[in-house]
Design a protein around this motif. Structure first.
Motif, PDB file in Angstrom:
ATOM      1  N   LEU A   1    -101.188  -3.796  28.133  1.00  0.00           N
ATOM      2  CA  LEU A   1    -102.462  -4.508  28.034  1.00  0.00           C
ATOM      3  C   LEU A   1    -103.601  -3.529  28.242  1.00  0.00           C
ATOM      4  CD1 LEU A   1    -101.191  -7.448  30.170  1.00  0.00           C
ATOM      5  CD2 LEU A   1    -101.619  -7.507  27.721  1.00  0.00           C
ATOM      6  N   ASP A   2    -104.303  -3.239  27.154  1.00  0.00           N
ATOM      7  CA  ASP A   2    -105.403  -2.287  27.159  1.00  0.00           C
ATOM      8  C   ASP A   2    -106.669  -3.028  26.744  1.00  0.00           C
ATOM      9  OD1 ASP A   2    -107.215  -0.192  26.708  1.00  0.00           O
ATOM     10  OD2 ASP A   2    -105.691   1.110  25.832  1.00  0.00           O
ATOM     11  N   SER A   3    -107.719  -2.921  27.536  1.00  0.00           N
ATOM     12  CA  SER A   3    -108.969  -3.620  27.227  1.00  0.00           C
ATOM     13  C   SER A   3    -109.569  -3.149  25.899  1.00  0.00           C
ATOM     14  CB  SER A   3    -109.979  -3.445  28.355  1.00  0.00           C
ATOM     15  OG  SER A   3    -110.264  -2.074  28.548  1.00  0.00           O
ATOM     16  N   ASP A   4    -109.190  -1.965  25.432  1.00  0.00           N
ATOM     17  CA  ASP A   4    -109.684  -1.494  24.133  1.00  0.00           C
ATOM     18  C   ASP A   4    -109.244  -2.410  22.995  1.00  0.00           C
ATOM     19  OD1 ASP A   4    -111.179   0.595  25.073  1.00  0.00           O
ATOM     20  OD2 ASP A   4    -109.699   2.139  24.603  1.00  0.00           O
ATOM     21  N   GLU A   5    -108.082  -3.065  23.141  1.00  0.00           N
ATOM     22  CA  GLU A   5    -107.627  -4.014  22.121  1.00  0.00           C
ATOM     23  C   GLU A   5    -108.606  -5.188  22.027  1.00  0.00           C
ATOM     24  OE1 GLU A   5    -103.810  -5.147  23.558  1.00  0.00           O
ATOM     25  OE2 GLU A   5    -102.896  -3.207  23.105  1.00  0.00           O
TER      26      GLU A   5
END
Length: 190
Positions: free
Chosen positions: A39-43
């Motif tokens: 889970l990456d906030s960039d997504e």
């Protein structure tokens, strides 16, 4: 990728890849193996950026990115199968406390990989990805990160966390995260 550290995660682990913005968290998460929930906030940022008018400054939708990212982390921790890997600077004590509570409620051991870089290296990383934080915002992150680094060097794991490990940027660049069917976290060089 050259040979490096393989980080095997247990079945219920929540691994938080933390450090200054620009430290290399997204790069390291790019090395996560197949079935891991990363889970990456960039997504989230990317999805919103394509849905909004092109000229919309990030500062206007940043709060939505943070809330949406946290919701995804909570949902994965509560309902996901297998280990969960989270991209989160974790320089704020309140963020670390929230992750510890989330881990306790969902019965997931919370572990940290702290990417240890200088402020200059982090700024270079931000420039490399084409997204530089405003000076005041970065300075706040850097002050809090210095306190976190000092605590980790003194082997003080954040309250409620199972473990915390410091990685250099070069170690992170060659590290790989993999799910372990045995259920225990192990760190081993390849």
């Amino acid at each position: 990728m050259t040979e490096g550290l393989i980080i095997e995660l247990g079945d219920r682990d929540m691994m938080v890849v933390a450090g200054l913005p620009g430290a290399g968290k997204s790069t390291m998460l790019g090395h996560a193996a197949g079935a891991l929930a990363v889970l990456d906030s960039d997504e989230v940022r990317g999805r919103l950026r394509t849905a909004l008018p092109a000229a919309t400054p990030y500062r206007y939708y940043r709060p939505i990115v943070h809330v949406w990212h946290r919701f995804r982390v909570a949902a994965a921790a509560a309902f996901g199968r297998g280990p969960v890997v989270v991209h989160e600077p974790s320089t704020r004590a309140t963020t670390r406390a929230w992750l510890a509570v989330l881990g306790a409620v969902t019965r997931r051991p919370v572990r940290m990989l702290w990417l240890d870089v200088t402020a200059e290296e982090a700024i270079a990383g931000q420039r490399g990805r084409g997204r530089v934080l405003r000076a005041r915002s970065f300075e706040r992150h850097a002050r809090r990160a210095a306190r976190m680094r000092e605590a980790l060097l003194a082997e003080r794991v954040p309250p409620g966390w199972r473990s915390a490990q410091i990685l250099t940027r070069s170690a992170a660049d060659t590290a790989a995260l993999v799910g372990s069917p045995g259920g225990r976290e192990r760190l081993r060089p390849t």
